[in-house]
Design an enzyme around this catalytic site. Sequence first.
Site, PDB file in Angstrom:
ATOM      1  N   ASP A   1      -0.917   6.486  -7.054  1.00 22.34           N
ATOM      2  CA  ASP A   1      -2.136   6.808  -5.561  1.00 22.34           C
ATOM      3  C   ASP A   1      -2.125   8.497  -6.110  1.00 22.34           C
ATOM      4  O   ASP A   1      -1.299   8.437  -5.348  1.00 22.34           O
ATOM      5  CB  ASP A   1      -1.915   6.183  -4.638  1.00 22.34           C
TER       6      ASP A   1
ATOM      7  N   LYS B   1      -4.061  14.027  -2.490  1.00 23.53           N
ATOM      8  CA  LYS B   1      -2.344  14.331  -1.678  1.00 23.53           C
ATOM      9  C   LYS B   1      -2.003  15.661  -2.341  1.00 23.53           C
ATOM     10  O   LYS B   1      -2.079  15.890  -3.549  1.00 23.53           O
ATOM     11  CB  LYS B   1      -1.345  12.940  -2.129  1.00 23.53           C
TER      12      LYS B   1
ATOM     13  N   GLU C   1      -6.299   3.847   0.632  1.00 21.84           N
ATOM     14  CA  GLU C   1      -6.614   2.928  -0.094  1.00 21.84           C
ATOM     15  C   GLU C   1      -5.940   1.625  -0.661  1.00 21.84           C
ATOM     16  O   GLU C   1      -6.494   0.822  -0.998  1.00 21.84           O
ATOM     17  CB  GLU C   1      -6.395   3.778  -1.988  1.00 21.84           C
TER      18      GLU C   1
ATOM     19  N   ARG D   1      -4.548  -0.133   2.106  1.00 22.62           N
ATOM     20  CA  ARG D   1      -5.229  -1.686   2.758  1.00 22.62           C
ATOM     21  C   ARG D   1      -7.024  -2.086   2.179  1.00 22.62           C
ATOM     22  O   ARG D   1      -6.954  -3.010   3.146  1.00 22.62           O
ATOM     23  CB  ARG D   1      -5.779  -0.697   4.457  1.00 22.62           C
TER      24      ARG D   1
HETATM   25  N1  BES Z   1       0.719   4.738  -0.680  1.00 22.61           N
HETATM   26  C1  BES Z   1       0.321   5.464  -0.033  1.00 22.61           C
HETATM   27  C2  BES Z   1       1.739   5.126   1.360  1.00 22.61           C
HETATM   28  C3  BES Z   1       2.811   5.720   1.062  1.00 22.61           C
HETATM   29  C4  BES Z   1       3.459   7.270   1.797  1.00 22.61           C
HETATM   30  C5  BES Z   1       3.455   5.545   0.242  1.00 22.61           C
HETATM   31  C6  BES Z   1       4.818   7.318   1.224  1.00 22.61           C
HETATM   32  C7  BES Z   1       5.172   6.143   0.100  1.00 22.61           C
HETATM   33  C8  BES Z   1       5.317   6.953   0.697  1.00 22.61           C
HETATM   34  C9  BES Z   1      -0.169   5.262   1.225  1.00 22.61           C
HETATM   35  O1  BES Z   1      -1.444   4.480   0.055  1.00 22.61           O
HETATM   36  C10 BES Z   1      -1.134   6.487   1.846  1.00 22.61           C
HETATM   37  O2  BES Z   1      -1.340   7.239   1.263  1.00 22.61           O
HETATM   38  N2  BES Z   1      -1.356   6.321   2.868  1.00 22.61           N
HETATM   39  C11 BES Z   1      -1.597   7.418   3.989  1.00 22.61           C
HETATM   40  C12 BES Z   1      -2.457   6.890   5.238  1.00 22.61           C
HETATM   41  C13 BES Z   1      -3.447   7.685   5.912  1.00 22.61           C
HETATM   42  C14 BES Z   1      -3.919   8.776   4.996  1.00 22.61           C
HETATM   43  C15 BES Z   1      -4.060   6.926   7.033  1.00 22.61           C
HETATM   44  C16 BES Z   1      -0.445   7.978   4.606  1.00 22.61           C
HETATM   45  O3  BES Z   1       0.966   7.357   4.928  1.00 22.61           O
HETATM   46  O4  BES Z   1      -0.674   8.933   4.750  1.00 22.61           O
HETATM   47 ZN    ZN Z   2      -1.324   4.398  -1.591  1.00 20.06          ZN
HETATM   48 MN    MN Z   3      -2.934   6.664  -0.676  1.00 22.66          MN
END
Ligand code: BES
Ligand code: ZN
Ligand code: MN
Length: 502
Positions: free
Chosen positions: A276, A283, A355, A357
């Site tokens: 991701d 990120k 992504e 969800r």
């Molecule tokens: N895979 C990440 C969530 C994550 C964050 C897992 C830290 C493990 C450790 C997920 O896809 C994500 O990026 N979520 C975002 C959602 C936001 C954009 C609404 C997040 O948590 O920042």
């Molecule tokens: Zn993710």
């Molecule tokens: Mn993500």
Amino acid sequence: MTLTLHSGDLTSLKVDLLALLCFQDQAGAGAGFADIDKALDGLLGRLATEEQFKGKPGQTLLVHTHGRIGPQRVLLVGGGARGDFQPPDLRGFAARAVKAGGAAGGKSVAVALLAADGPANERAAQFVAEGALGGRYRFDKYLTGDRKAKDGVEQVILALTDGADPQTADAIRRGLARGEVVAAAVARTRDLINEPAGFMTPTRMAEVAQQVAKEHGLEVKVLGRKECQQLGMGMFLAVAQGSDQEPRFIHLTWRPKGGKAPRKRVALVGKGVTFDSGGLSLKPTDGMLHMKADMSGAAAVISAIAALADLGVPVEVHAIAACTENMPSGKAYKLGDVLTSMGGKTVEITNTDAEGRLTLGDALTYAVRETKPDELIDFATLTGACVVALGPTTAGVMSNHRALAERWLTAAREAGEDMWPLPLTERLKDQLKSEVADMRNTGERWGGALTAGLFLKEFVGDTPWVHVDIAGPANADKEWGHLPKGGTGFAVATILEYLARG
Ligand code: BES
Ligand code: ZN
Ligand code: MN
């Protein structure tokens, strides 16, 4: 590694290390302590006093016996206050014993328990096996030379100091065997997570699933981009379109053998984002560093269903994972895009990093339509917000079905995995309103774990459903308790507890 049972005298046991569990301020009262101390003319007690060993949680004291008794070394392991000690804590005890034995170059380790003391039952034996095998785990595939793991401990003996009647012995052997199955599934999950994303691509995940199916007698179906298109998985495919790696949608099925109708049908869905990057909502490095672990949910359900088959559970189980990378590129899905989900609802993209969800939404629709489950449980490293809310070692549990959620949380407690309920507060649903589509894929900052849960809820209909956000505990940035750094295999033990104990 072999796991066996010994009952009776400890002092003549020929092992490289004997571990004794000692409770706080009762250091001398633990199983086996008095006998060993006597055989050593009181040395153990004196050393404990001199070295300030009080039996605090995590405290240890290693004593070499120089051939005076059977065990070459005795390791005292603090168990904390006796009243606070829970059976799952035996995993940490056994893990410490095996680590200390290995560090000393030993091959055989005994852990002492008291049959009359309660913990020495089937479940205790299971936890000892899980801890001993899990404590030995190392991901050393990419290490060379002497950084590769040594052979380590080969034999672990569960020693019952006060003897075991045949019934107890049987129960203990059953527990050890069950623990071996759990530990194998946990180790497989850890391996899948720890593999770099450059290796563990969606295609490789599918190959693993096919291999697992062959080895454990499961049905397997792998859908490629075309088949997913035919099913209308617009959300899953949008996430996949920025990547050069082909997406793979994995569906494994366990049907109980023997012609008996299964007790129930359960679908386990795991988030399978093999890397991701965030996509165009890229990120930063720190946030991306561990994102090879974003397929931890998929790893857990694939490994768990293999173990459920080994245990022959009388439940029909489906393990489903929509595997893809989330990458930025000229082909990537964009902010403002409107996607049509397999369920028919349209979604405006407000952040390409939300992504999980999207991939899960289509996987949940598929699970409901294709398997018609009595219960639907998903596992996903879904939100950083869940880690903010509950910390790095506790999973968030959301559900549309109170009784199922209660049963699930009970299983988690029994399995010794930290899970805690979060509310699917309908009031936050407004945050997912869109002007151009049925909904958008992100809400506001506050309550991020809940809006993610609310988004998923749109795809489960009225199927009893539990959503487990494992963003924190799936991957550990340092060793904690019996768990290693890196992929932990979190959720596997609870899945097996929930489905294998019935
Ligand atoms: N895979 C990440 C969530 C994550 C964050 C897992 C830290 C493990 C450790 C997920 O896809 C994500 O990026 N979520 C975002 C959602 C936001 C954009 C609404 C997040 O948590 O920042
Ligand atoms: Zn993710
Ligand atoms: Mn993500």
